[in-house]
Write a protein that holds these residues in place. Sequence first.
Motif, PDB file in Angstrom:
ATOM      1  N   MET A   1      -4.231  12.339   9.149  1.00 36.51           N
ATOM      2  CA  MET A   1      -3.326  13.550   9.723  1.00 36.51           C
ATOM      3  C   MET A   1      -2.329  14.286   8.947  1.00 36.51           C
ATOM      4  SD  MET A   1      -3.025  14.083  14.036  1.00 36.51           S
ATOM      5  CE  MET A   1      -0.916  13.381  13.402  1.00 36.51           C
ATOM      6  N   CYS A   2      -2.743  14.749   8.526  1.00 29.34           N
ATOM      7  CA  CYS A   2      -1.312  16.009   8.007  1.00 29.34           C
ATOM      8  C   CYS A   2      -0.622  16.693   9.666  1.00 29.34           C
ATOM      9  CB  CYS A   2      -1.450  16.917   7.200  1.00 29.34           C
ATOM     10  SG  CYS A   2      -2.010  15.719   5.390  1.00 29.34           S
ATOM     11  N   SER A   3       0.454  16.345   9.362  1.00 19.79           N
ATOM     12  CA  SER A   3       1.227  17.789  10.910  1.00 19.79           C
ATOM     13  C   SER A   3       2.883  18.101  11.006  1.00 19.79           C
ATOM     14  CB  SER A   3       1.097  16.468  12.066  1.00 19.79           C
ATOM     15  OG  SER A   3       1.835  17.155  12.703  1.00 19.79           O
ATOM     16  N   CYS A   4       2.048  19.287  10.791  1.00 19.65           N
ATOM     17  CA  CYS A   4       3.710  20.446  10.667  1.00 19.65           C
ATOM     18  C   CYS A   4       4.465  20.102  11.545  1.00 19.65           C
ATOM     19  CB  CYS A   4       3.390  21.845   9.707  1.00 19.65           C
ATOM     20  SG  CYS A   4       4.936  22.488  10.117  1.00 19.65           S
ATOM     21  N   GLN A   5       5.664  19.514  11.715  1.00 20.43           N
ATOM     22  CA  GLN A   5       6.367  19.616  12.611  1.00 20.43           C
ATOM     23  C   GLN A   5       6.966  20.866  12.925  1.00 20.43           C
ATOM     24  OE1 GLN A   5       9.250  15.772  13.412  1.00 20.43           O
ATOM     25  NE2 GLN A   5       6.287  15.371  13.896  1.00 20.43           N
ATOM     26  N   THR A   6       7.488  21.657  12.248  1.00 24.91           N
ATOM     27  CA  THR A   6       8.022  23.187  12.163  1.00 24.91           C
ATOM     28  C   THR A   6       7.003  24.060  12.781  1.00 24.91           C
ATOM     29  OG1 THR A   6       9.015  22.780  10.415  1.00 24.91           O
ATOM     30  CG2 THR A   6       9.196  25.108  10.762  1.00 24.91           C
TER      31      THR A   6
ATOM     32  N   VAL B   1       1.382  26.841   5.649  1.00 25.09           N
ATOM     33  CA  VAL B   1       1.651  28.251   6.818  1.00 25.09           C
ATOM     34  C   VAL B   1       3.348  28.068   6.094  1.00 25.09           C
ATOM     35  CG1 VAL B   1       2.023  28.705   8.478  1.00 25.09           C
ATOM     36  CG2 VAL B   1      -0.320  27.437   8.552  1.00 25.09           C
ATOM     37  N   CYS B   2       3.597  27.460   6.734  1.00 25.51           N
ATOM     38  CA  CYS B   2       5.364  27.277   5.847  1.00 25.51           C
ATOM     39  C   CYS B   2       5.936  26.577   5.051  1.00 25.51           C
ATOM     40  CB  CYS B   2       5.832  27.348   7.200  1.00 25.51           C
ATOM     41  SG  CYS B   2       5.940  25.605   8.207  1.00 25.51           S
ATOM     42  N   THR B   3       5.180  25.895   4.213  1.00 25.95           N
ATOM     43  CA  THR B   3       5.678  25.358   3.363  1.00 25.95           C
ATOM     44  C   THR B   3       6.991  23.897   3.637  1.00 25.95           C
ATOM     45  OG1 THR B   3       7.649  26.345   3.075  1.00 25.95           O
ATOM     46  CG2 THR B   3       5.567  27.220   1.284  1.00 25.95           C
ATOM     47  N   SER B   4       7.066  23.715   4.653  1.00 27.35           N
ATOM     48  CA  SER B   4       7.329  22.996   5.193  1.00 27.35           C
ATOM     49  C   SER B   4       6.899  21.213   4.925  1.00 27.35           C
ATOM     50  CB  SER B   4       7.897  22.097   6.895  1.00 27.35           C
ATOM     51  OG  SER B   4       8.700  23.534   6.819  1.00 27.35           O
ATOM     52  N   GLU B   5       7.766  20.044   4.923  1.00 27.15           N
ATOM     53  CA  GLU B   5       6.751  18.922   4.201  1.00 27.15           C
ATOM     54  C   GLU B   5       5.760  18.501   5.445  1.00 27.15           C
ATOM     55  OE1 GLU B   5       9.021  14.833   3.570  1.00 27.15           O
ATOM     56  OE2 GLU B   5       9.314  16.402   2.329  1.00 27.15           O
ATOM     57  N   LEU B   6       5.068  18.229   4.815  1.00 25.36           N
ATOM     58  CA  LEU B   6       4.133  17.515   6.116  1.00 25.36           C
ATOM     59  C   LEU B   6       4.548  15.786   6.390  1.00 25.36           C
ATOM     60  CD1 LEU B   6       0.797  18.761   5.267  1.00 25.36           C
ATOM     61  CD2 LEU B   6       1.844  20.033   7.175  1.00 25.36           C
ATOM     62  N   VAL B   7       4.238  15.593   7.835  1.00 24.95           N
ATOM     63  CA  VAL B   7       4.529  13.963   8.137  1.00 24.95           C
ATOM     64  C   VAL B   7       2.837  14.194   8.347  1.00 24.95           C
ATOM     65  CG1 VAL B   7       4.403  12.912   9.818  1.00 24.95           C
ATOM     66  CG2 VAL B   7       6.219  14.463   9.408  1.00 24.95           C
TER      67      VAL B   7
ATOM     68  N   MET C   1       1.187  -0.739   0.081  1.00 20.66           N
ATOM     69  CA  MET C   1      -0.136   0.200  -0.387  1.00 20.66           C
ATOM     70  C   MET C   1       0.945   1.138   0.168  1.00 20.66           C
ATOM     71  SD  MET C   1      -2.903   0.785   2.500  1.00 20.66           S
ATOM     72  CE  MET C   1      -4.069  -0.229   2.537  1.00 20.66           C
ATOM     73  N   ALA C   2       0.778   1.760  -1.101  1.00 16.89           N
ATOM     74  CA  ALA C   2       1.437   3.388  -1.530  1.00 16.89           C
ATOM     75  C   ALA C   2       1.287   4.145  -0.407  1.00 16.89           C
ATOM     76  CB  ALA C   2       1.397   3.887  -2.341  1.00 16.89           C
ATOM     77  N   LEU C   3       2.023   5.004   0.550  1.00 11.91           N
ATOM     78  CA  LEU C   3       1.324   5.950   0.976  1.00 11.91           C
ATOM     79  C   LEU C   3       1.074   7.936   0.201  1.00 11.91           C
ATOM     80  CD1 LEU C   3       4.533   5.608   4.267  1.00 11.91           C
ATOM     81  CD2 LEU C   3       2.026   5.617   4.719  1.00 11.91           C
ATOM     82  N   PRO C   4       0.514   8.182   0.951  1.00  9.81           N
ATOM     83  CA  PRO C   4      -0.032   9.733   0.276  1.00  9.81           C
ATOM     84  C   PRO C   4       1.255  10.450   0.540  1.00  9.81           C
ATOM     85  CG  PRO C   4      -1.792   9.284   2.083  1.00  9.81           C
ATOM     86  CD  PRO C   4      -0.638   8.329   2.468  1.00  9.81           C
ATOM     87  N   THR C   5       1.968  11.356  -0.933  1.00 13.85           N
ATOM     88  CA  THR C   5       2.832  11.691  -1.196  1.00 13.85           C
ATOM     89  C   THR C   5       2.687  13.152  -0.551  1.00 13.85           C
ATOM     90  OG1 THR C   5       1.712  11.662  -3.871  1.00 13.85           O
ATOM     91  CG2 THR C   5       3.360  13.630  -3.405  1.00 13.85           C
ATOM     92  N   ALA C   6       3.719  13.229   0.086  1.00 18.59           N
ATOM     93  CA  ALA C   6       3.812  13.990   0.969  1.00 18.59           C
ATOM     94  C   ALA C   6       3.487  15.747   0.678  1.00 18.59           C
ATOM     95  CB  ALA C   6       5.416  14.566   1.967  1.00 18.59           C
ATOM     96  N   GLN C   7       2.608  16.246   1.817  1.00 19.67           N
ATOM     97  CA  GLN C   7       2.372  17.545   0.921  1.00 19.67           C
ATOM     98  C   GLN C   7       3.237  19.056   1.688  1.00 19.67           C
ATOM     99  OE1 GLN C   7      -1.662  16.230   2.435  1.00 19.67           O
ATOM    100  NE2 GLN C   7      -2.169  17.187   0.263  1.00 19.67           N
ATOM    101  N   PRO C   8       3.294  20.084   1.559  1.00 16.61           N
ATOM    102  CA  PRO C   8       4.086  21.654   1.820  1.00 16.61           C
ATOM    103  C   PRO C   8       2.406  21.272   2.950  1.00 16.61           C
ATOM    104  CG  PRO C   8       2.806  21.706  -0.445  1.00 16.61           C
ATOM    105  CD  PRO C   8       3.026  19.964  -0.260  1.00 16.61           C
TER     106      PRO C   8
END
Length: 69
Positions: A30-35, A11-17, A1-8
């Motif tokens: 859940m898309c979470s930004c660590q920044t 807010v800050c354009t960092s890569e979302l987890v 099963m492929a994971l969804p493509t990482a999205q920016p």
Amino acid sequence: MALPTAQPCPVCTSELVTLKINVDGHDLIMCSCQTCDTRTWELAGEDINLEAALDHVGTHAGRRRRAGV
Ligand SMILES: [Zn+2]
């Protein structure tokens, strides 16, 4: 099963987890930004708000868990 493509992050354009949780046959994502700590939720490909997401998880698991730290 492929994971969804990482999205920016919107807010800050960092890569979302991206964290994918299966709840009663639905994909809760859940898309979470660590920044900047922005979090977005999707259910079955549609954006939902956090309260709705927690409601789904709480109903399924019978308790609430904090996502992340
Ligand atoms: Zn961010």
